[in-house]
Enzyme design. Structure first.
Site, mmCIF file in Angstrom:
data_model
loop_
_atom_site.group_PDB
_atom_site.id
_atom_site.type_symbol
_atom_site.label_atom_id
_atom_site.label_comp_id
_atom_site.label_asym_id
_atom_site.label_seq_id
_atom_site.Cartn_x
_atom_site.Cartn_y
_atom_site.Cartn_z
ATOM 1 N N GLU A 109 55.449 19.896 -2.707
ATOM 2 C CA GLU A 109 56.701 20.157 -3.395
ATOM 3 C C GLU A 109 57.619 20.782 -2.339
ATOM 4 O O GLU A 109 57.206 21.732 -1.677
ATOM 5 C CB GLU A 109 56.422 21.174 -4.501
ATOM 6 N N ARG B 213 39.920 24.248 -1.638
ATOM 7 C CA ARG B 213 41.059 24.638 -0.810
ATOM 8 C C ARG B 213 40.585 25.577 0.294
ATOM 9 O O ARG B 213 39.512 26.165 0.215
ATOM 10 C CB ARG B 213 42.145 25.274 -1.659
ATOM 11 N N LYS C 249 52.063 31.413 -1.840
ATOM 12 C CA LYS C 249 53.491 31.254 -1.602
ATOM 13 C C LYS C 249 54.234 32.557 -1.929
ATOM 14 O O LYS C 249 55.132 32.964 -1.216
ATOM 15 C CB LYS C 249 54.014 30.131 -2.499
HETATM 16 P P1 ATP Z 1 52.359 25.550 -5.431
HETATM 17 O O1 ATP Z 1 51.775 26.791 -5.976
HETATM 18 O O2 ATP Z 1 53.846 25.593 -5.316
HETATM 19 O O3 ATP Z 1 51.847 24.281 -6.004
HETATM 20 P P2 ATP Z 1 50.924 24.715 -3.074
HETATM 21 O O4 ATP Z 1 50.523 25.576 -1.927
HETATM 22 O O5 ATP Z 1 49.887 24.028 -3.868
HETATM 23 O O6 ATP Z 1 51.868 25.628 -3.942
HETATM 24 P P3 ATP Z 1 52.107 22.149 -2.673
HETATM 25 O O7 ATP Z 1 53.425 21.829 -2.090
HETATM 26 O O8 ATP Z 1 51.851 21.723 -4.062
HETATM 27 O O9 ATP Z 1 51.972 23.703 -2.500
HETATM 28 O O10 ATP Z 1 50.939 21.652 -1.719
HETATM 29 C C1 ATP Z 1 50.854 20.345 -1.206
HETATM 30 C C2 ATP Z 1 49.418 19.948 -1.004
HETATM 31 O O11 ATP Z 1 48.733 20.863 -0.178
HETATM 32 C C3 ATP Z 1 48.679 19.879 -2.320
HETATM 33 O O12 ATP Z 1 48.067 18.622 -2.422
HETATM 34 C C4 ATP Z 1 47.677 20.990 -2.251
HETATM 35 O O13 ATP Z 1 46.474 20.630 -2.856
HETATM 36 C C5 ATP Z 1 47.484 21.206 -0.752
HETATM 37 N N1 ATP Z 1 47.142 22.598 -0.469
HETATM 38 C C6 ATP Z 1 47.868 23.693 -0.763
HETATM 39 N N2 ATP Z 1 47.210 24.816 -0.402
HETATM 40 C C7 ATP Z 1 46.033 24.434 0.147
HETATM 41 C C8 ATP Z 1 44.907 25.123 0.725
HETATM 42 N N3 ATP Z 1 44.843 26.456 0.799
HETATM 43 N N4 ATP Z 1 43.875 24.377 1.196
HETATM 44 C C9 ATP Z 1 43.918 23.049 1.137
HETATM 45 N N5 ATP Z 1 44.932 22.336 0.611
HETATM 46 C C10 ATP Z 1 45.994 23.007 0.122
#
Ligand code: ATP
Ligand code: MG
Length: 603
Positions: free
Chosen positions: A70, A305, A315
């Site tokens: 996002e 993750r 975030k």
């Molecule tokens: P939000 O809380 O806004 O969703 P987010 O960190 O998940 O925050 P996104 O922009 O949705 O942000 O993340 C993009 C991609 O990165 C998603 O597919 C998510 O699964 C992956 N991602 C985010 N954080 C991690 C992490 N700590 N480890 C592995 N993958 C991650």
């Protein structure tokens, strides 16, 4: 669970990075390829791919994955795991990974984030050009198709417009132990639902007054299947579609559609979406039954993750750290953002090695920060040229070194290899003169046992130069040593036949005081002093390491004056340093410590 991977992998620095280890997702892809699960996929019509995939043409890509951030924040080290996984799979399996901005939520997205995200994915070494076209997509371009999908569900009797208040909906949802209650609007006719939904789209109803819900099962043990909302009314300006829409799809409805419209084969997400998978499948299967999508449908797979010690990745906390000025900005070299890591001198190769090394699993675990640092050390050890830097300088005077009639010191060429593992990179010249800078810690007035560097009356080799004998030292009023005196043994120069004539145990580095570049160096350390910032009932801000950066003035070999922004070096005996990409000006670089040579944190 704390995983220490040191036992599993050979961390020796001479090794080239290991090939990606197999993992359960690769296992699934291998199986799918063997069974032809995704062979002969035909396009139902993807806005983004329409030009490339004429209807009825099989997909040239063996697999399609996607990275769907996002655009509402900066990427961090956790995202790097997902990027390396998704783009890495596409690379290894002759597929393509779609760079997709998941911008279905109005208001929050900004161009600044889009730019920084694409820049960081490319910096990590990945791209989205494949099979003759660019695979960069915006989910908001599918709003019309998503709307059509919602109408298709209504027409199939699988969705309804609910006019309960948010509070009523919450109460009627039930709990983990109690079934929910059907909405009084659940059994309206298809015609009435269609006309109500069109009224929603046409702006005839107030924000929040009604939602479109999937009609599944209010008694499902999986709460996500209790008639989840799929469209809401929200009069909000969207950065891409402007004011065209006043209804927006919910994330859990939009996401499977995005994957299906783009022909994604393996939709890989983090474990918190596991309970959403049945709804993901439900949406796609119902639309396939309605003739809007064709089999094979995308499949969702979840992985753990990244959780990294000594780091926060949420975030909210990252925003907090930046906005409340605990760090200097989104690219502060101590932040776990990719922009910060790049400025710190962390390398794309190091991140890819890290992703391969930690692997992909189905259970949550903590990865030790040291593993990331080791990956950076290993890659920098291969790529970074060696240079000499004296970080805590005191003077060394060679009292018997020749001077001319004006008392000016002779200056002599010494030759230092640029990279011990890469002799082809040659040697550079460093000047030896009468007055040198050496490290304060390389002299000891009263040496401790096992100290083989400079001591009164002792011999030591000036690296790439001569053996010298310490003859005395000066102290200031506070008793601190300011200058050490020595005499050199003229026959012992490194690289000459006489160099072995005198055996010494110690070897110290130095920089000519007449040929030094005095530079600012930021000695970065970890931002948090606790492995789990904010664990228990502590405030994570209280776990900030007060010594996460110290700025020093150091004496560097002159060639470092010409270092280019973002150029990395190993400062011999100290660690890896990078010329700061922002604060360096031509002829006056400042350096950031990327990582020490060895793991000194535990001490
Ligand atoms: P939000 O809380 O806004 O969703 P987010 O960190 O998940 O925050 P996104 O922009 O949705 O942000 O993340 C993009 C991609 O990165 C998603 O597919 C998510 O699964 C992956 N991602 C985010 N954080 C991690 C992490 N700590 N480890 C592995 N993958 C991650
Ligand atoms: Mg997310």
């Amino acid at each position: 669970m704390m995983v220490n991977l040191f036992n599993v992998f050979d961390m020796s620095s001479e090794k080239t990075p290991i090939a990606p280890a197999s993992n359960f997702i690769r296992g699934i892809i291998d199986r799918d390829l063997a069974q032809g699960t995704n062979a002969n996929r035909h396009w139902a019509g993807t806005p983004g791919d329409a030009a490339h995939h004429a209807a009825g043409q099989p997909d040239p890509a063996k697999i399609r994955t996607r990275f769907p951030p996002e655009p509402n924040g900066y990427l961090h080290i956790g995202h790097a795991k997902s990027i390396c996984l998704n783009f890495g799979l596409a690379r290894d399996y002759e597929g393509v990974c779609h760079m997709r901005f998941d911008d279905t939520n109005p208001e929050k997205e900004e161009q600044e984030y889009v730019d920084s995200i694409t820049e960081m994915v490319q910096w990590l070494g990945f791209g989205w050009e494949a099979f003759g076209k660019s695979h960069l997509y915006y989910a908001s371009n599918y709003f019309e198709m998503m709307y059509q999908a919602a109408e298709a569900l209504i027409s199939a009797g699988k969705a309804y417009v609910d006019e309960q208040s948010a509070e009523e909906m919450r109460i009627n949802r039930g709990t983990l132990t109690e079934a929910g209650k059907n909405s009084p609007w659940r059994d309206r006719s298809i015609e009435e639902n269609l006309s109500k939904f069109r009224e929603m789209r046409d702006g005839k109803h107030a924000d929040g007054s009604m939602v479109l819900r999937a009609k599944i099962d209010m008694a499902s043990p999986n709460i996500n299947l209790r008639d989840p909302a799929i469209y809401r009314i929200k009069r909000a300006h969207h950065h891409n579609t402007g004011d065209q829409w006043c209804i927006y799809p919910m994330y859990t409805f939009a996401h499977p559609l995005e994957d299906a419209f783009e022909g994604i084969t393996h939709s890989i997400c983090t474990l918190e979406f596991e309970d959403q998978r049945p709804f993901y499948d439900w949406v796609l299967e119902r639309l396939a039954e309605a003739g809007m999508l064709a089999h094979p449908l995308p499949k969702q797979y979840e992985f753990a993750r990244l959780n990294l010690t000594y780091v926060v990745l949420s975030k909210r906390k990252l925003i907090d750290l930046v906005e409340n000025k605990h760090v200097s900005g989104w690219d502060d070299p101590r932040l776990p953002t990719l922009a910060g890591a790049r400025r710190r001198g962390y390398t794309p190769e190091g991140f890819r090695l890290f992703a391969d090394r930690i692997g992909v699993s189905k259970s949550d675990s903590w990865i030790e920060y040291t593993i990331l640092e080791d990956c950076m050390r290993e890659t920098l050890n291969l790529s970074a040229e060696r240079r000499i830097a004296v970080l805590d300088p005191i003077k060394l005077v060679i009292d018997n070194y020749p001077v001319d009639s004006n008392g000016k010191s002779q200056s002599e060429d010494c030759f230092a290899p640029n990279h011990p593992l890469k002799p082809e990179l040659g040697k550079r010249t460093v000047q030896l003169t009468k007055e040198l800078w050496i490290e304060r810690e390389d002299f000891m007035e009263e040496p401790s046992k096992g100290f083989f560097r400079l001591v009164p009356d002792g011999l030591v080799r000036l690296r790439y130069g001569y053996v010298v004998k310490c003859t005395g030292f000066d102290k200031d009023a506070n008793g601190n040593v300011t200058t050490v005196h020595c005499e050199y043994l003229p026959d012992t120069k490194s690289g000459t036949p006489g160099s072995d004539s005198v055996k010494v145990k110690g070897n110290i580095h130095w920089v000519s005081a007449n040929h030094a570049y005095e530079a600012e160096i930021r000695m970065y350390d970890r931002l948090f002093k606790e492995a789990h910032p904010g664990a228990g009932d502590r405030d994570y801000l209280d776990d900030i390491n007060p010594n996460s950066v110290t700025t020093i003035t150091a004496q560097l070999e002159l060639s470092l004056k010409d270092a280019q922004p973002a150029e990395s070096f190993q400062f011999e005996r100290h660690g890896y340093f990078v010329a700061d990409r922002k604060d360096s000006v031509a002829g006056k670089p400042v350096f950031n410590r990327t990582v020490t040579l060895k793991d000194t944190w535990q001490k």
